[in-house]
Write an enzyme that holds these catalytic residues in place. Sequence first.
Site, PDB file in Angstrom:
ATOM      1  N   THR A  63      69.553 122.141 -81.182  1.00 35.56           N
ATOM      2  CA  THR A  63      69.872 120.752 -80.847  1.00 35.56           C
ATOM      3  C   THR A  63      69.024 119.797 -81.679  1.00 35.56           C
ATOM      4  OG1 THR A  63      69.748 119.005 -79.200  1.00 35.56           O
ATOM      5  CG2 THR A  63      68.352 120.910 -78.805  1.00 35.56           C
TER       6      THR A  63
ATOM      7  N   ASP B  93      68.459 116.966 -80.748  1.00 29.87           N
ATOM      8  CA  ASP B  93      67.755 116.117 -79.779  1.00 29.87           C
ATOM      9  C   ASP B  93      66.357 116.638 -79.452  1.00 29.87           C
ATOM     10  OD1 ASP B  93      69.957 114.523 -79.652  1.00 29.87           O
ATOM     11  OD2 ASP B  93      70.759 115.387 -77.813  1.00 29.87           O
TER      12      ASP B  93
ATOM     13  N   ARG C 206      70.639 111.226 -76.799  1.00 33.88           N
ATOM     14  CA  ARG C 206      71.137 110.751 -75.510  1.00 33.88           C
ATOM     15  C   ARG C 206      70.023 110.548 -74.504  1.00 33.88           C
ATOM     16  NH1 ARG C 206      75.065 115.100 -75.362  1.00 33.88           N
ATOM     17  NH2 ARG C 206      73.477 116.126 -74.106  1.00 33.88           N
TER      18      ARG C 206
ATOM     19  N   TYR D 276      77.061 110.217 -86.939  1.00 34.46           N
ATOM     20  CA  TYR D 276      77.175 111.665 -87.086  1.00 34.46           C
ATOM     21  C   TYR D 276      76.536 112.199 -88.359  1.00 34.46           C
ATOM     22  CZ  TYR D 276      79.936 111.593 -82.924  1.00 34.46           C
ATOM     23  OH  TYR D 276      80.314 111.431 -81.627  1.00 34.46           O
TER      24      TYR D 276
END
Lengths: 424, 424
Positions: free
Chosen positions: A150, A152, A196, A309
């Site tokens: 990920t 993130d 997020r 993206y």
Amino acid sequence: VNGGISRERNHIMTTPKGKLLVAQAGGPTAVINQSLAGVVREARRQAPGLRVHGALRGVEGIIAQDLVHLSWVPADHLEQVALTPSAALLSTRDKPAAERCARIFETLKAHDVRWFIYIGGNDSADTLRIISEAARDARYELRCLHVPKTIDNDLVGHDHTPGYGSAARFVALAFAGANLDNRALPGVHLLVVMGRHAGFLTAASALGRVEADDGPHLVYLHERPFDTDRFLADVERCHRQHGRCVVAVSEGIADAQGMLLAKQLGRPVAHCPHGNPQLSGSGALGDMLAALVREKLALPRVRADTLGYLQRSFPGVVSDIDQAEARAVGEFAVRFALAGTLDGSVAIQRTADYAVDYQLLPLDLVAARTRRMPNEFIAADRNDVTGNFVSYARPLLGRGMPRLHRLRAASVKPRPLPIPAQSL
Amino acid sequence: VNGGISRERNHIMTTPKGKLLVAQAGGPTAVINQSLAGVVREARRQAPGLRVHGALRGVEGIIAQDLVHLSWVPADHLEQVALTPSAALLSTRDKPAAERCARIFETLKAHDVRWFIYIGGNDSADTLRIISEAARDARYELRCLHVPKTIDNDLVGHDHTPGYGSAARFVALAFAGANLDNRALPGVHLLVVMGRHAGFLTAASALGRVEADDGPHLVYLHERPFDTDRFLADVERCHRQHGRCVVAVSEGIADAQGMLLAKQLGRPVAHCPHGNPQLSGSGALGDMLAALVREKLALPRVRADTLGYLQRSFPGVVSDIDQAEARAVGEFAVRFALAGTLDGSVAIQRTADYAVDYQLLPLDLVAARTRRMPNEFIAADRNDVTGNFVSYARPLLGRGMPRLHRLRAASVKPRPLPIPAQSL
């Protein structure tokens, strides 16, 4: 927890009965196929003759029986694919509930799959946890291994995650370039970064700084409430001091009540199947903040860009450290799967500055949970990162970062000019 | 026109009287400092002892007498700066009118500047034209040389312009990554590309394609009127065919009446001092088109990204061809300036596939004019580029483009599964 195997016992096994299935899920990264190549090649090394299948589109492809033979793929082609960003087996946002998990089982059983390796984030770990439990309940012998992936960097128990280093490198370079651009043509430049639920990727914007007055001058992370008045005061002060201002903003910033700034735009926010709001793929948050700065501060040249993206799939901006670690987590998943007796998530653990080892964590620890930036990484003023964060994240960007240099040149002494008529 | 010099007469001159001044203007590029280094180093070679000054912030810095000594900058530092994106001398959007041009003269005269080299686009060429004419009227001996620089690639008479190749490489890679990402998680992905008046940079999106069904599947250029109904029909057809759709859109697209799509958002569009609308630094156009697709076609996963300022200043995504040519136009400007008798713009001319030469064009030809994409580069359907464009542009991206590979693997034969109870 080390998966029940000794690291020394990496001898060649006799070919075990059953098949190994690998799949990819969630948002792609630049190195997700390194993990795939790691799985396939390590399986060949550890257990020559073992059949390795790949499922297309994660669990979707298992349910649809869209499987491919990975045992027959030549090693050199695997290496070409490993260097290509974005899930080569394609991906999914599907999070199967109990009924569909039962269907997944039927397929796994029908193909005699005994090892399932799922490359994904915390949602994928949760899917794997459900499947692992269902297998245990059904007394079907199935090892479930989660390979982290990920941008993130938000997996609990993991020092960091494959995919983050390369995305962080992209973000750091994007901000280094934006900073130079903003120096040449000064103004206020807001850049919105993915992430997020965690600010790690936004924080990476600070890794592009070279000189003390380089941007980003302000960094707003998901982990601190975003106060609009404070933001405007920060921008005004920065612009007064530097004549310009580069700002990094997490797409997930929220106010003190936890209300997403992106939701305050008065437009409905779409959600993905996991219930997460769709924040990327729109410039609305940046545009709203830019409009605010224009309106309230009346500063010239206010611009907003949303990295979007590009952050997760840009070819050629890849961290070599990230590549190597993404490969290794795939390899370790196979070792834990074939030689161990436990299901779990393969986690990178930092052992020195900079060296890592790999450890098996319980799926429960990782599944559907989010690691946020620790307090020691966030400046007290809430608008920057700390030196601790820089020390933590810098090695992950890898080698060969472009070196950037300002021109240093002595001033020419002004000469007397005739006084222009109109200023007399 | 070859600037009145023979290419062979590049011997070392005796130090000429007077000084050489160089400045940079307009939107920065990744290689604009190669041209600066080319000017300074070639001046040292051609005329050792000649003083070279740099003006900060283009003509703004001339008026303010913000000049720096470039003769004293060590060569190795110049080379470090040459590899750093964005104007090292800082930039300006200032377009001086007659009065301010008079002021520029006073400064040039006060510092005995006899050669002025301005690195910029068509607006900067126009500024130089005004200064050149004013010098002639004032019978002040001044050679004015324009060194081309623009990611828009829109200078009349130039085969292509330094800065374009690196920006095109960035755009091609961004689309290659977006295409892979969109394959893994299918949907509609709209990406808005810079280019106020010309579609060359948007067209570069097509250079990232590898396989026949790779995106961008649709490319909308400034040079063709944008028809909303046709766009929706294109997207629907593409999505039906491929199950996904990646779209490249020029920020400067306009309808048949010449009305900018970006202006149809109902919000005021800001303008720069040259009268150009400010289209970049906002995600509004992409968001508007995404909303349209969502509303009219009801397709899932519709996203819009705007590449923004990253396109022109991203460190490390640089074309080696672009670097070399940006260096060469700076060097040729010095040769034309010191040995020639004409003012003009140094233009790259293609002599073979791939080789170039450098030529001096009259400032009038280039100043304040815009070259658009020729018809032979635009597909008849108005939603793609041609093979001619690919042949034209591909060499400009330079060597070492990442190679991208899809996984090729044989399908596993489905096995019979029990029929799930609920579908009986």
